[in-house]
Motif scaffolding. Structure first.
Motif, PDB file in Angstrom:
ATOM      1  N   LYS A   1      -2.084  12.229 -14.108  1.00  0.00           N
ATOM      2  CA  LYS A   1      -2.360  13.040 -15.137  1.00  0.00           C
ATOM      3  C   LYS A   1      -3.466  12.656 -16.138  1.00  0.00           C
ATOM      4  O   LYS A   1      -3.966  13.389 -16.914  1.00  0.00           O
ATOM      5  N   GLY A   2      -3.783  11.387 -15.913  1.00  0.00           N
ATOM      6  CA  GLY A   2      -4.981  10.653 -16.504  1.00  0.00           C
ATOM      7  C   GLY A   2      -5.521   9.455 -15.718  1.00  0.00           C
ATOM      8  O   GLY A   2      -5.300   9.413 -14.593  1.00  0.00           O
ATOM      9  N   PRO A   3      -6.266   8.478 -16.298  1.00  0.00           N
ATOM     10  CA  PRO A   3      -6.774   7.439 -15.508  1.00  0.00           C
ATOM     11  C   PRO A   3      -5.402   6.501 -15.091  1.00  0.00           C
ATOM     12  O   PRO A   3      -4.397   6.569 -15.753  1.00  0.00           O
ATOM     13  N   ARG A   4      -5.458   6.081 -13.717  1.00  0.00           N
ATOM     14  CA  ARG A   4      -4.579   5.414 -13.242  1.00  0.00           C
ATOM     15  C   ARG A   4      -4.783   4.569 -12.095  1.00  0.00           C
ATOM     16  O   ARG A   4      -5.850   4.621 -11.569  1.00  0.00           O
ATOM     17  N   ILE A   5      -4.364   3.237 -12.346  1.00  0.00           N
ATOM     18  CA  ILE A   5      -4.619   1.989 -11.565  1.00  0.00           C
ATOM     19  C   ILE A   5      -3.472   1.499 -11.035  1.00  0.00           C
ATOM     20  O   ILE A   5      -2.468   1.325 -11.665  1.00  0.00           O
ATOM     21  N   THR A   6      -3.110   1.634  -9.707  1.00  0.00           N
ATOM     22  CA  THR A   6      -1.955   1.064  -8.938  1.00  0.00           C
ATOM     23  C   THR A   6      -2.130  -0.412  -8.374  1.00  0.00           C
ATOM     24  O   THR A   6      -3.374  -0.434  -7.729  1.00  0.00           O
ATOM     25  N   VAL A   7      -1.487  -1.415  -8.598  1.00  0.00           N
ATOM     26  CA  VAL A   7      -1.934  -2.664  -8.098  1.00  0.00           C
ATOM     27  C   VAL A   7      -0.753  -3.172  -7.233  1.00  0.00           C
ATOM     28  O   VAL A   7       0.578  -2.784  -7.375  1.00  0.00           O
ATOM     29  N   THR A   8      -1.177  -3.552  -6.068  1.00  0.00           N
ATOM     30  CA  THR A   8       0.059  -3.910  -5.092  1.00  0.00           C
ATOM     31  C   THR A   8      -0.722  -5.098  -4.146  1.00  0.00           C
ATOM     32  O   THR A   8      -1.727  -5.890  -4.550  1.00  0.00           O
ATOM     33  N   SER A   9       0.225  -5.785  -3.360  1.00  0.00           N
ATOM     34  CA  SER A   9      -0.297  -6.957  -2.719  1.00  0.00           C
ATOM     35  C   SER A   9      -0.273  -6.635  -0.902  1.00  0.00           C
ATOM     36  O   SER A   9       0.235  -5.560  -0.807  1.00  0.00           O
ATOM     37  N   VAL A  10      -0.777  -7.276  -0.335  1.00  0.00           N
ATOM     38  CA  VAL A  10      -1.111  -7.124   1.085  1.00  0.00           C
ATOM     39  C   VAL A  10       0.567  -7.078   1.713  1.00  0.00           C
ATOM     40  O   VAL A  10       0.618  -6.137   2.454  1.00  0.00           O
ATOM     41  N   GLU A  11       1.199  -7.842   1.173  1.00  0.00           N
ATOM     42  CA  GLU A  11       2.642  -7.738   1.742  1.00  0.00           C
ATOM     43  C   GLU A  11       3.352  -6.514   1.581  1.00  0.00           C
ATOM     44  O   GLU A  11       3.944  -5.930   2.419  1.00  0.00           O
ATOM     45  N   SER A  12       3.000  -5.950   0.251  1.00  0.00           N
ATOM     46  CA  SER A  12       3.713  -4.587   0.036  1.00  0.00           C
ATOM     47  C   SER A  12       2.775  -3.510   0.910  1.00  0.00           C
ATOM     48  O   SER A  12       3.646  -2.600   1.412  1.00  0.00           O
ATOM     49  N   ALA A  13       1.517  -3.413   0.988  1.00  0.00           N
ATOM     50  CA  ALA A  13       0.843  -2.744   1.561  1.00  0.00           C
ATOM     51  C   ALA A  13       1.046  -2.505   2.997  1.00  0.00           C
ATOM     52  O   ALA A  13       0.925  -1.474   3.655  1.00  0.00           O
ATOM     53  N   LEU A  14       1.634  -3.515   3.823  1.00  0.00           N
ATOM     54  CA  LEU A  14       1.932  -3.641   4.973  1.00  0.00           C
ATOM     55  C   LEU A  14       3.337  -2.805   5.189  1.00  0.00           C
ATOM     56  O   LEU A  14       3.627  -2.738   6.548  1.00  0.00           O
ATOM     57  N   GLN A  15       3.810  -2.562   4.371  1.00  0.00           N
ATOM     58  CA  GLN A  15       5.413  -2.142   4.374  1.00  0.00           C
ATOM     59  C   GLN A  15       5.440  -0.618   4.502  1.00  0.00           C
ATOM     60  O   GLN A  15       4.790   0.024   3.858  1.00  0.00           O
ATOM     61  N   ARG A  16       6.190   0.276   5.508  1.00  0.00           N
ATOM     62  CA  ARG A  16       6.276   1.446   5.442  1.00  0.00           C
ATOM     63  C   ARG A  16       7.167   1.726   4.230  1.00  0.00           C
ATOM     64  O   ARG A  16       7.982   0.703   3.898  1.00  0.00           O
ATOM     65  N   VAL A  17       7.408   2.801   3.959  1.00  0.00           N
ATOM     66  CA  VAL A  17       8.123   3.351   2.746  1.00  0.00           C
ATOM     67  C   VAL A  17       8.912   4.746   3.084  1.00  0.00           C
ATOM     68  O   VAL A  17       8.436   5.116   4.049  1.00  0.00           O
ATOM     69  N   PRO A  18      10.162   5.094   2.463  1.00  0.00           N
ATOM     70  CA  PRO A  18      10.659   6.310   2.480  1.00  0.00           C
ATOM     71  C   PRO A  18       9.830   7.403   2.316  1.00  0.00           C
ATOM     72  O   PRO A  18       8.640   7.340   1.314  1.00  0.00           O
ATOM     73  N   PRO A  19      10.024   8.573   2.881  1.00  0.00           N
ATOM     74  CA  PRO A  19       9.334   9.793   2.535  1.00  0.00           C
ATOM     75  C   PRO A  19       9.375  10.278   1.209  1.00  0.00           C
ATOM     76  O   PRO A  19      10.240  10.185   0.662  1.00  0.00           O
ATOM     77  N   PRO A  20       8.397  10.444   0.314  1.00  0.00           N
ATOM     78  CA  PRO A  20       8.486  10.781  -0.958  1.00  0.00           C
ATOM     79  C   PRO A  20       9.295  11.975  -1.387  1.00  0.00           C
ATOM     80  O   PRO A  20      10.055  12.138  -2.192  1.00  0.00           O
ATOM     81  N   SER A  21       9.458  13.055  -0.312  1.00  0.00           N
ATOM     82  CA  SER A  21      10.396  14.068  -0.564  1.00  0.00           C
ATOM     83  C   SER A  21      11.777  13.626  -0.486  1.00  0.00           C
ATOM     84  O   SER A  21      12.509  14.199  -1.414  1.00  0.00           O
ATOM     85  N   LEU A  22      12.054  12.539   0.142  1.00  0.00           N
ATOM     86  CA  LEU A  22      13.543  12.198  -0.004  1.00  0.00           C
ATOM     87  C   LEU A  22      13.757  11.433  -1.146  1.00  0.00           C
ATOM     88  O   LEU A  22      14.898  11.392  -1.910  1.00  0.00           O
ATOM     89  N   ILE A  23      12.661  10.491  -1.609  1.00  0.00           N
ATOM     90  CA  ILE A  23      12.985   9.776  -2.908  1.00  0.00           C
ATOM     91  C   ILE A  23      13.127  10.686  -4.083  1.00  0.00           C
ATOM     92  O   ILE A  23      14.072  10.614  -4.851  1.00  0.00           O
ATOM     93  N   ASP A  24      12.356  11.873  -3.964  1.00  0.00           N
ATOM     94  CA  ASP A  24      12.398  12.844  -5.226  1.00  0.00           C
ATOM     95  C   ASP A  24      13.984  13.288  -5.469  1.00  0.00           C
ATOM     96  O   ASP A  24      14.349  13.545  -6.446  1.00  0.00           O
ATOM     97  N   GLN A  25      14.883  13.464  -4.092  1.00  0.00           N
ATOM     98  CA  GLN A  25      16.149  13.963  -4.262  1.00  0.00           C
ATOM     99  C   GLN A  25      17.135  12.920  -4.925  1.00  0.00           C
ATOM    100  O   GLN A  25      18.194  13.244  -5.347  1.00  0.00           O
ATOM    101  N   GLY A  26      16.506  11.185  -5.028  1.00  0.00           N
ATOM    102  CA  GLY A  26      17.369  10.502  -5.576  1.00  0.00           C
ATOM    103  C   GLY A  26      17.257  10.342  -7.191  1.00  0.00           C
ATOM    104  O   GLY A  26      17.841   9.372  -7.556  1.00  0.00           O
ATOM    105  N   PHE A  27      16.436  11.104  -7.633  1.00  0.00           N
ATOM    106  CA  PHE A  27      16.363  10.812  -9.152  1.00  0.00           C
ATOM    107  C   PHE A  27      17.206  11.918  -9.896  1.00  0.00           C
ATOM    108  O   PHE A  27      17.372  13.200  -9.427  1.00  0.00           O
TER     109      PHE A  27
END
Length: 450
Positions: A119-145
Motif C-alpha cells: 500500500k506504500g513503500p515496503r522493505i522486507t528483510v530476510t536471511s539466506v536461511e529463511s529464503a531457502l525454505q519453502r512456505v505454505p500456500p498463501p491461500s491456505l494461510i489466509d484461511q487461518g486468520f
C-alpha cells in the motif's frame, strides 16, 4: 572553526591514534571484516527504494543476525514505511524438535503481508536461511486468520476449531504465544505473532464486550483494544475436517509433515512476487554455500538415524539450481557498499574529549554528524558536546530529516543501532562507534545529504 583549523585538528587526532599502542589500535578499529554494518545496508536499501518502480524491496541478508539488525535500523530510519522481517525457523534442519509457535506465527503473519500488494513503500528483510525454505500456500494461510472486535458475536466452537487447525494449544492458563483457554464467557488467547496475550470477555448473547491485553505473569489486564487479529501458530495449517493429533506427529520433522501435506509448496521468492530482490555483492554466494552445506549435513544425519526418512522432505529446501531458477527472471540488485571505519573511542585515552573533537572536525569538514542512542545516552552526549564544544545537538526523527539538514550539522537521534555509520551520498559508507559516553554515531556527506 574554520577549515584550516579543522584539518589541523583531524591531523592531530590521527597522530594521537598512531602514537597509541598496537593493542589500543587493534581495539579501536574493532577488527571488523568486510561486511558493511547493518545501518549502512539499511541506508542503501532506502536509496534503492526511492528509485524502485514498485516501491517494494526484498533484501536477503547473509545471516539471520544481519537480517534482524538491518530491520531494526530500517524501522528507526523510516518509521512510516512498512518494514517486515521474515525470520527462519529456530531449530536445525530436519530436527524432530519443531520450530516454536512464536516463530511460526511471526512467519505466517509476514507471509500474508508480503503476498498482498504494498500500500506504500515496503522493505522486507530476510536471511539466506529463511529464503531457502519453502512456505505454505498463501491461500491456505489466509484461511487461518480471524479478526475479533468489540460487539462481534463469537462462536466459541468455531474459534476453538480454528485455533486447533492452526496450531494453537488448548490450556488452562495462557502465558506463551500459541495458547488458548476457554472458560465460560472468558477467552484468553495469545496470538502467536504478538508480544502479549489478549483476554476476550463475552457479554449478553455471546457478543464481545471487552478486549484487553494482559500480563502473562500476573494475569492482570492492561490495555483495552477495539479489535485484534489472531493468526496461525503453525505453518502446518490443515483444512476443516482434516484435523490430526499434533502431539503424535511431533516425532517427525516439520519438513516431512509439510511436504506430505502439500504437493506444491511455493518458494518465498514466489510469494514476494512484486518485489525487487537485493543482495550484498559477494555475500550471497558465501551465505548460500554455508546454509546449503548445513542442510546437506543435517539431511545425512537424519537419514542415518532413520533410514525410512522420506526423501521427499529434502524438497522443502531449495537446491542451488532451484535458487538460481527462482531468481533468473527477477530484478535482482547486488549492492556494493564501500565501508569506512573510525576509531572506537572508548578504547582510547580521554574518550569523551576525543569523541567531541572528532565530531567537531567531521562537521567542519562538511559531514553531518548524528549521535544516536537511547534518551539517557543522548542526555549524557548533550552534556559532553556542550561542555567540550559549547553548543547542543539538534534533534532529528528519521532518515529524510537527516538528509534535509544543511551540511556540517551536529545532530542527535533516538536510534538503537548496532553499528555507527559514515555515509557519502550517493555513495554509502557506514560504521558504528561506541564511545565512553555515547554509544553510536552517524555521519553523512554529499549533495543530497547535509
Amino acid at each position: 572553526m574554520d577549515r584550516k583549523t579543522s584539518n589541523a585538528g583531524e591531523a592531530e587526532q590521527l597522530e594521537q591514534f598512531e602514537r597509541a599502542s598496537a593493542k589500543q589500535r587493534e581495539l579501536a578499529t574493532g577488527g571488523e571484516g568486510d561486511t558493511p554494518p547493518a545501518a549502512a545496508v539499511a541506508a542503501a536499501l532506502i536509496s534503492v527504494l526511492e528509485t524502485d518502480r514498485n516501491r517494494d524491496i526484498f533484501h536477503v541478508a547473509s545471516c539471520e543476525r544481519d537480517a534482524a539488525d538491518i530491520t531494526q535500523a530500517l524501522r528507526h530510519f523510516l518509521p512510516g514505511a512498512e518494514i517486515l522481517y521474515m525470520p527462519p525457523w529456530d531449530c536445525l534442519p530436519f530436527d524432530r524438535v519443531w520450530p516454536t509457535r512464536a516463530t511460526m506465527g511471526r512467519r505466517v503473519s509476514v507471509l500474508q503481508a508480503i503476498a498482498a500488494l504494498p500500500k506504500g513503500p515496503r522493505i522486507t528483510v530476510t536471511s539466506v536461511e529463511s529464503a531457502l525454505q519453502r512456505v505454505p500456500p498463501p491461500s491456505l494461510i489466509d484461511q487461518g486468520f480471524a479478526t475479533l472486535q468489540i460487539g462481534q458475536k463469537m462462536d466459541l466452537g468455531a474459534l476453538r476449531v480454528l485455533a486447533e487447525r492452526t496450531g494453537y494449544v488448548v490450556d488452562d492458563q495462557v502465558d506463551e504465544p500459541g495458547e488458548i483457554a476457554v472458560r465460560g464467557d472468558l477467552v484468553d488467547i495469545f496470538p502467536a505473532d504478538r508480544d502479549d496475550p489478549v483476554r476476550v470477555v463475552l457479554g449478553p448473547g455471546g457478543a464481545i464486550s471487552e478486549l484487553k491485553t494482559y500480563d502473562p505473569i500476573t494475569q492482570r489486564s492492561e490495555r483495552s483494544l477495539h479489535n485484534v487479529v489472531v493468526g496461525p501458530a503453525s505453518e502446518l495449517i490443515v483444512e476443516a475436517g482434516n484435523e490430526f493429533d499434533r502431539a503424535a506427529m511431533r516425532t517427525v520433522p516439520m519438513e516431512e509433515r509439510l511436504v506430505s501435506l502439500h504437493s506444491d509448496l511455493p518458494a518465498l521468492f514466489d510469494v514476494a512476487s512484486t518485489a525487487s530482490i537485493c543482495f550484498l555483492a559477494g555475500l550471497e554466494e558465501i551465505g548460500l554455500a554455508r546454509v546449503l552445506d548445513l542442510i546437506e549435513d543435517a539431511w545425512r544425519g537424519r537419514h542415518q538415524v532413520s533410514a525410512t526418512a522420506g526423501l521427499a522432505a529434502k524438497r522443502f529446501y531449495l537446491s542451488r539450481e532451484e535458487w538460481d531458477s527462482a531468481l533468473r527472471d527477477r530484478q535482482c540488485l547486488r549492492l556494493t557498499l564501500p565501508v569506512g571505519r573510525i576509531p572506537k573511542f572508548y578504547h582510547l585515552p580521554r574518550a569523551g574529549r576525543e569523541f567531541a573533537a572528532f565530531a567537531e572536525a567531521r562537521a567542519s569538514s562538511g559531514f553531518s554528524v548524528v549521535v544516536t542512542g537511547d534518551a539517557s545516552e543522548l542526555r549524557r552526549a548533550d552534556r559532553l558536546i556542550e561542555h567540550q564544544l559549547g553548543h547542543k545537538m539538534e534533534p532529528v526523527a528519521d532518515w529524510p530529516q537527516i538528509l534535509s539538514v544543511k551540511r556540517g550539522s551536529l545532530l542527535k537521534a533516538e536510534f538503537d543501532l548496532t553499528e555507527a555509520l559514515s555515509i557519502r551520498c550517493p555513495e554509502l559508507q557506514l560504521l558504528r562507534q561506541r564511545t565512553y559516553s555515547v554509544p553510536h554515531g552517524l555521519q553523512t556527506q554529499g549533495p543530497a545529504a547535509a
